[in-house]
Design an enzyme around this catalytic site. Structure first.
Site, PDB file in Angstrom:
ATOM      1  N   MET A  30      47.067  38.676  41.601  1.00  0.00           N
ATOM      2  CA  MET A  30      45.752  38.644  42.260  1.00  0.00           C
ATOM      3  C   MET A  30      44.878  37.559  41.625  1.00  0.00           C
ATOM      4  O   MET A  30      43.660  37.548  41.822  1.00  0.00           O
ATOM      5  CB  MET A  30      45.086  40.012  42.165  1.00  0.00           C
ATOM      6  N   GLY A  36      49.515  37.067  30.125  1.00  0.00           N
ATOM      7  CA  GLY A  36      50.457  38.045  30.693  1.00  0.00           C
ATOM      8  C   GLY A  36      51.114  37.472  31.940  1.00  0.00           C
ATOM      9  O   GLY A  36      52.343  37.511  32.096  1.00  0.00           O
ATOM     10  N   HIS A  37      50.277  36.907  32.833  1.00  0.00           N
ATOM     11  CA  HIS A  37      50.826  36.275  34.041  1.00  0.00           C
ATOM     12  C   HIS A  37      51.697  35.077  33.667  1.00  0.00           C
ATOM     13  O   HIS A  37      52.750  34.857  34.258  1.00  0.00           O
ATOM     14  CB  HIS A  37      49.690  35.796  34.950  1.00  0.00           C
ATOM     15  N   GLY A 147      55.145  42.801  35.866  1.00  0.00           N
ATOM     16  CA  GLY A 147      54.831  43.200  34.503  1.00  0.00           C
ATOM     17  C   GLY A 147      54.998  44.697  34.277  1.00  0.00           C
ATOM     18  O   GLY A 147      54.664  45.504  35.152  1.00  0.00           O
ATOM     19  N   VAL A 176      51.957  41.729  27.602  1.00  0.00           N
ATOM     20  CA  VAL A 176      51.378  40.753  26.668  1.00  0.00           C
ATOM     21  C   VAL A 176      50.013  41.281  26.234  1.00  0.00           C
ATOM     22  O   VAL A 176      49.213  41.727  27.059  1.00  0.00           O
ATOM     23  CB  VAL A 176      51.266  39.361  27.325  1.00  0.00           C
TER      24      VAL A 176
HETATM   25  P1  AMP Z   1      47.620  41.404  38.756  1.00  0.00           P
HETATM   26  O1  AMP Z   1      47.194  39.995  38.980  1.00  0.00           O
HETATM   27  O2  AMP Z   1      46.780  42.133  37.763  1.00  0.00           O
HETATM   28  O3  AMP Z   1      47.855  42.155  40.027  1.00  0.00           O
HETATM   29  O4  AMP Z   1      49.047  41.313  38.052  1.00  0.00           O
HETATM   30  C1  AMP Z   1      50.068  40.493  38.531  1.00  0.00           C
HETATM   31  C2  AMP Z   1      51.310  40.756  37.720  1.00  0.00           C
HETATM   32  O5  AMP Z   1      51.039  40.490  36.344  1.00  0.00           O
HETATM   33  C3  AMP Z   1      51.781  42.213  37.781  1.00  0.00           C
HETATM   34  O6  AMP Z   1      53.203  42.231  37.843  1.00  0.00           O
HETATM   35  C4  AMP Z   1      51.281  42.778  36.480  1.00  0.00           C
HETATM   36  O7  AMP Z   1      52.036  43.870  36.013  1.00  0.00           O
HETATM   37  C5  AMP Z   1      51.433  41.584  35.563  1.00  0.00           C
HETATM   38  N1  AMP Z   1      50.587  41.706  34.369  1.00  0.00           N
HETATM   39  C6  AMP Z   1      49.267  41.991  34.319  1.00  0.00           C
HETATM   40  N2  AMP Z   1      48.842  42.087  33.046  1.00  0.00           N
HETATM   41  C7  AMP Z   1      49.921  41.840  32.258  1.00  0.00           C
HETATM   42  C8  AMP Z   1      50.141  41.796  30.855  1.00  0.00           C
HETATM   43  N3  AMP Z   1      49.158  42.020  29.985  1.00  0.00           N
HETATM   44  N4  AMP Z   1      51.386  41.521  30.409  1.00  0.00           N
HETATM   45  C9  AMP Z   1      52.408  41.297  31.291  1.00  0.00           C
HETATM   46  N5  AMP Z   1      52.271  41.321  32.631  1.00  0.00           N
HETATM   47  C10 AMP Z   1      51.043  41.589  33.113  1.00  0.00           C
END
Ligand code: AMP
Length: 283
Positions: A30, A36-37, A147, A176
């Site tokens: 998003m 993390g991303h 993640g 992460v």
């Molecule tokens: P989001 O943009 O928050 O919807 O997350 C996109 C992807 O990044 C999803 O697969 C999440 O699980 C992953 N994600 C978000 N935060 C982390 C993190 N701290 N470490 C690893 N992956 C993450």
């Protein structure tokens, strides 16, 4: 790095790569990217010839009182991080393009959304499952990386991939964390300095639980109560849930005598934070 906005352009791009026998890794997000991303994009890069990043704040996975309108965004920084991580195409669709007028199909899983976050976010996982299904059909990846931070989401995607016969390998990326242990999240940007201190209670409480388990405690209720008391010792915190469950079915465990998932959701002020940890007491 190509930037594609239309579904048809994304599909054409993927078809062309497939014609050239180039494997495609996919990381749906998003936006408001953090390390993390980045770790997921790098993982996809290590596994595939091409990497597609999607940035789409999916309205259907937000409840009516959630933070859809406030969700942070910094496209320029996102594109820089993507470029550095080796992304070869960014898919940036608009809401109207993803959900045109008269859109009416939903993907709902029967079992996995009943637990953990699904209890508190009733529309969330239906929205996630539907948009990920659409993104899989548009991007047509060989590998998709998610993640472990959103563990329930990961399990739901694994299940829907099996159930709907997608020929896509689902790969999990480790959580992460910031140096002090707080799991990175786009939503951490909502936290004030004082709330940032309180946000540490999630990671610290999991460490406390690990110590209790290592000293022989196997009762999840007793551990959960101690964690809750500990977290509520920090300002502006409200525990939504603390769960010890089977890592595959997500059903509660009564005794921690085999591998389990410890997962929690805590509100710090108005910001909802989640974290989790897989543990095996036999190791
Ligand atoms: P989001 O943009 O928050 O919807 O997350 C996109 C992807 O990044 C999803 O697969 C999440 O699980 C992953 N994600 C978000 N935060 C982390 C993190 N701290 N470490 C690893 N992956 C993450």
């Amino acid at each position: 790095m190509e930037i594609l906005k239309a579904k048809s352009a994304m599909q054409q791009w993927s078809k062309e790569k497939k014609r050239l026998l180039r494997s495609i890794g996919f990381v749906p997000t998003m936006g408001f990217l953090h390390q993390g991303h980045v770790s997921l994009m790098e993982k996809a890069k290590s596994l595939c010839d091409e990497v597609v990043l999607s940035i789409f704040v999916n309205p259907t996975q937000f409840g009516p009182t959630e933070d859809l309108d406030a969700y942070p965004c910094d496209l320029e920084n996102d594109l820089n991080l993507a470029r550095k991580a080796g992304v070869t195409a960014v898919f940036l669709p608009t809401k109207d393009h993803v959900y045109p007028q008269n859109f009416q199909t939903k993907i709902e899983l029967e079992h996995l959304p009943k637990f953990l976050c699904g209890k508190f976010r009733p529309v969330h996982f239906g929205g996630v499952a539907t948009v990920v299904t659409k993104l899989f059909n548009i991007v047509m990846p060989d590998v998709a990386v998610f993640g472990q931070k959103d563990y329930q989401q990961l399990q739901i995607i694994r299940q829907l991939t099996l159930d709907l016969d997608f020929d896509i390998k689902i790969v999990a990326g480790d959580i992460v964390r910031e140096k002090d242990g707080l799991a990175m999240s786009s939503r951490n940007s909502y936290l004030s300095q004082a709330q940032r201190t309180s946000a540490m209670s999630l990671f610290k409480s999991m460490n406390m639980a690990k110590a209790l388990i290592q000293s022989g405690e196997t009762d999840p209720q007793a551990i959960g109560k101690k964690m809750e008391t500990f977290i509520h010792g920090f300002d502006e915190t409200a525990v939504e849930y603390i769960c010890f469950c089977d890592p595959v079915t997500l059903e509660d465990m009564e005794n921690l005598d085999r591998k389990f998932l410890m997962a929690l959701a805590v509100r710090v002020g108005t910001t909802r934070l989640i974290d989790n940890c897989l543990m095996d007491p036999l190791q």
